[in-house]
Design a protein around this motif. Structure first.
Motif, PDB file in Angstrom:
ATOM      1  N   ARG A  41      39.352  37.281  38.594  1.00 12.00           N
ATOM      2  CA  ARG A  41      39.338  37.268  37.126  1.00 12.00           C
ATOM      3  C   ARG A  41      37.959  37.679  36.622  1.00 12.00           C
ATOM      4  N   GLN A  42      37.935  38.508  35.608  1.00 12.00           N
ATOM      5  CA  GLN A  42      36.694  38.975  35.011  1.00 12.00           C
ATOM      6  C   GLN A  42      36.441  38.265  33.690  1.00 12.00           C
ATOM      7  N   LYS A  73      44.975  46.098  35.156  1.00 14.01           N
ATOM      8  CA  LYS A  73      46.402  46.298  35.341  1.00 14.01           C
ATOM      9  C   LYS A  73      46.904  45.356  36.433  1.00 14.01           C
ATOM     10  N   LEU A  74      47.838  44.506  36.057  1.00 16.44           N
ATOM     11  CA  LEU A  74      48.346  43.522  36.997  1.00 16.44           C
ATOM     12  C   LEU A  74      49.498  44.061  37.834  1.00 16.44           C
TER      13      LEU A  74
END
Length: 221
Positions: A80-81, A177-178
């Motif tokens: 996570r960012q 993009k997941l």
């Protein structure tokens, strides 16, 4: 005989020894421990008004500073960012700025953070370059534009058509993009044994130091 006497009689027959008679108190005055938030809408309005007042006082400066994109800590959250405290000294210098000048133009600097990833380093440097390209720097004295790391503009801030950034984030975190696009399985993809490759790379990483030591000993002989 009333219902209470009948109940107490059964209770007395069922209980043994000299125990206390159950008499549960369920009135715990819970209303005194409830915390209400009736002032939440008013506080929201006050925060908005304070931001608007600060934006008017600091025009045309943005409300917040530019911050880098970093990774969350631990293995669980490192995919996570989020926004970090400030840019490192190496990122600032790579973008052609100095820490003192960067702080004066709305860029957060953190002298304690270290770069450990080339990809993240390049991403933050590109973030600084994009910010520099969109930055409009007005001179301290009207009509006396100076040249420096970022040249001043000759326009008057009172008459120039510039848009002030009043958001809580100057440049948002890029959306990751997941989901990957579907691809056609080829013969090379089917024949590739990914698990075996990963195990082999893990073994190579484990024995790299010992193999180098043995190779140096073999050269000396």
């Amino acid at each position: 005989m009333c219902i209470r006497d009948r109940y107490m009689g059964k209770l007395k027959d069922s209980m043994k020894h000299n125990n206390i008679i159950p008499n549960v108190h369920l009135r715990k005055h819970w209303g005194g421990f409830v915390k209400t938030w009736f002032n939440q809408p008013a506080n929201k309005r006050r925060r908005l008004e304070r931001r608007q007042a600060r934006a008017a006082a600091t025009y045309p400066r943005p409300l917040e500073r530019l911050r880098p994109v970093v990774r969350c800590t631990t293995i669980r959250y490192n995919t996570r960012q989020r926004l970090g405290r400030g840019f490192t000294l190496e990122e600032i210098r790579k973008a052609g700025l100095t820490p003192r000048f960067a702080r004066s133009v709305g860029i957060a600097v953190d002298h304690r953070r270290k770069n450990k990833n080339v990809e993240a380093f390049q991403q933050n440097v590109q973030r600084l370059n994009d910010y520099k390209a969109r930055l409009v720097l007005f001179p301290r004295k009207t009509g006396q534009a100076k040249k420096g790391l970022i040249n001043d503009t000759a326009a008057d801030p009172k008459t120039a058509r510039v848009t002030q950034n009043t958001g809580r984030v100057v440049v948002p975190v890029p959306v990751r993009k997941l989901r990957e696009m579907a691809v056609t399985l080829t013969k090379d993809l089917k024949d590739k044994r990914v698990y075996r490759i990963l195990r082999q790379e893990r073994t190579n990483a484990k024995w790299v130091g010992i193999r180098e030591k043995r190779a140096k000993q073999a050269e000396k002989k």
